[in-house]
Design an enzyme around this catalytic site. Structure first.
Site, PDB file in Angstrom:
ATOM      1  CD  GLU A 164      -3.019  -0.681  -0.109  1.00  0.00           C
ATOM      2  OE1 GLU A 164      -3.087   0.474  -0.561  1.00  0.00           O
ATOM      3  OE2 GLU A 164      -3.643  -1.639  -0.603  1.00  0.00           O
TER       4      GLU A 164
ATOM      5  CE1 TYR B  97      -7.597   3.634  -1.298  1.00  0.00           C
ATOM      6  CE2 TYR B  97      -5.203   3.452  -1.117  1.00  0.00           C
ATOM      7  CZ  TYR B  97      -6.415   2.994  -1.625  1.00  0.00           C
ATOM      8  OH  TYR B  97      -6.424   1.901  -2.426  1.00  0.00           O
TER       9      TYR B  97
ATOM     10  CG  ASP C  64      -7.748   6.219  -4.484  1.00  0.00           C
ATOM     11  OD1 ASP C  64      -8.905   5.992  -4.914  1.00  0.00           O
ATOM     12  OD2 ASP C  64      -6.733   5.710  -4.994  1.00  0.00           O
TER      13      ASP C  64
END
Ligand code: SF4
Length: 355
Positions: free
Chosen positions: A36, A119, A137
């Protein structure tokens, strides 16, 4: 839009057509977290080889926490946005040394770590912990705006819209499905509606407005800077400086130099910058190369010059560290992209290494 029917169509498509990405093969928190962070501001195709190399070198939190930052930045070299690597290293070290190597368990806890925004925290917590939080996002906002045929949607509206659909589905799977739809089908321009698994739920598709929503923001002018840097040599060595950790590209090595002021020649700028940054007097020689480079918020032309040491001992006056290194040592240090292009020019130079 019927939230349940929407979710069924979306998740069924994702299960059949979702990409087999390396970080989707398990739910190990460390791996999901690394992926991520790498995917922030970075295309999937670019991130994959970095992710694989990173995990070969640092297969778990403890091996990563033990590594010196220089080695971490070298692995990250070329991926950009180096604050991500520094923050990740700091966060992992904190978890290992102060929390017994335990991972956070909620999105709020993930978000309290350096470099983990709302996010990423929601994405990680939904995938790893199964927490029903919507990861929002730009991709997800665009999909939501089109589903509702709205010029703009607030994050609160996106959350309400997708929370209603997430319902019985695995939260991580649902979030990844929305994200995949935004990346591979619902493109910013010319969305591939004919191939879209949820077009029957899409208000913009029904209204024929998919090209007009969401409304686009006017682009801002991008500042541009002319920068002079010097490849300064002395007795077979080259001078390099390390950027302060709190600066952009912090912790990376570079050739000393800086912005050329209005009315200043590159040669004068270099002499001034060397005195201010590393306390040296230099003689500026011929130009090596000009490297144009774009960052996210500005662009530069980097003018690189041959230089020779004239007087003084290098001191880190406006940088974290300064060193004379042999040319062979340069490949062990992490440099930003534009400096690497200068290095490539030097390697192609028949005179390399000059003294
Ligand atoms: S139908 Fe088109 S605009 Fe609507 S969600 Fe699908 S790809 Fe996006």
């Amino acid at each position: 839009m019927d939230p349940n029917a929407f979710a069924r169509d979306l998740v069924r498509w994702f299960r059949r057509r979702g990409r087999d990405l390396p970080w989707r093969r398990h739910r190990d928190p460390y791996r999901v977290w690394i992926s991520e962070i790498m995917l922030q501001q970075t295309r999937i195709e670019t991130a994959i080889p970095y992710y694989q190399r990173f995990l070969r070198r640092f297969p778990n939190m403890r091996s990563f926490a033990r590594a010196p930052l220089d080695r971490v930045l070298k692995i990250w070299e070329g991926l950009g946005y180096y604050a991500r690597a520094r923050n990740l290293h700091r966060a992992v070290s904190t978890l290992v040394h102060e929390h017994g190597g335990r991972f956070p368990e909620t999105a709020d806890d993930w978000e309290s770590l350096p470099g983990v925004g709302a996010y990423s925290a929601a994405a990680i917590a939904s995938i790893v912990n199964g927490e029903p939080v919507v990861a929002i996002d730009g991709n997800v906002r665009r999909v939501a705006a089109r589903l509702r045929n709205a010029a703009r949607v607030s994050d609160a509206e996106v959350e309400v819209l997708f929370s209603a659909s997430m319902g019985p589905h695995e939260p991580g799977l649902f979030n990844q499905a929305v994200m995949e739809l935004g990346q591979r089908v619902c493109f910013p321009r010319r969305p591939a509606c004919a191939a879209c698994p949820v077009r029957r739920h899409c208000a913009a598709f029904s209204a024929g407005t998919t090209e007009r929503v969401p409304a686009r923001k006017a682009g801002r002018p991008v500042p541009h800077y002319e920068i002079a840097v010097g490849v300064c040599r002395k007795a077979g060595r080259i001078l390099v400086s390390r950027r302060r950790e709190d600066a952009m590209l912090g912790g990376l090595w570079e050739f000393p130099g800086g912005k050329i002021r209005p009315g200043e020649s590159p040669e004068r700028a270099l002499a001034r910058e060397f005195a201010e940054e590393v306390g040296l007097r230099i003689a500026v020689g011929p130009k090596i190369v000009t490297v144009p480079h774009r960052y996210s918020h500005f662009s530069v032309n980097l003018h690189a010059y041959e230089c020779r040491h004239a007087a003084g001992r290098p001191r880190a006056l406006d940088c974290a560290e300064v060193r004379w290194v042999r040319p062979a040592e340069l490949k062990k240090l992490a440099f930003p992209a534009a400096n690497r292009r200068i290095l490539q020019t030097l390697k192609g130079d028949r005179g390399w290494p000059k003294t």
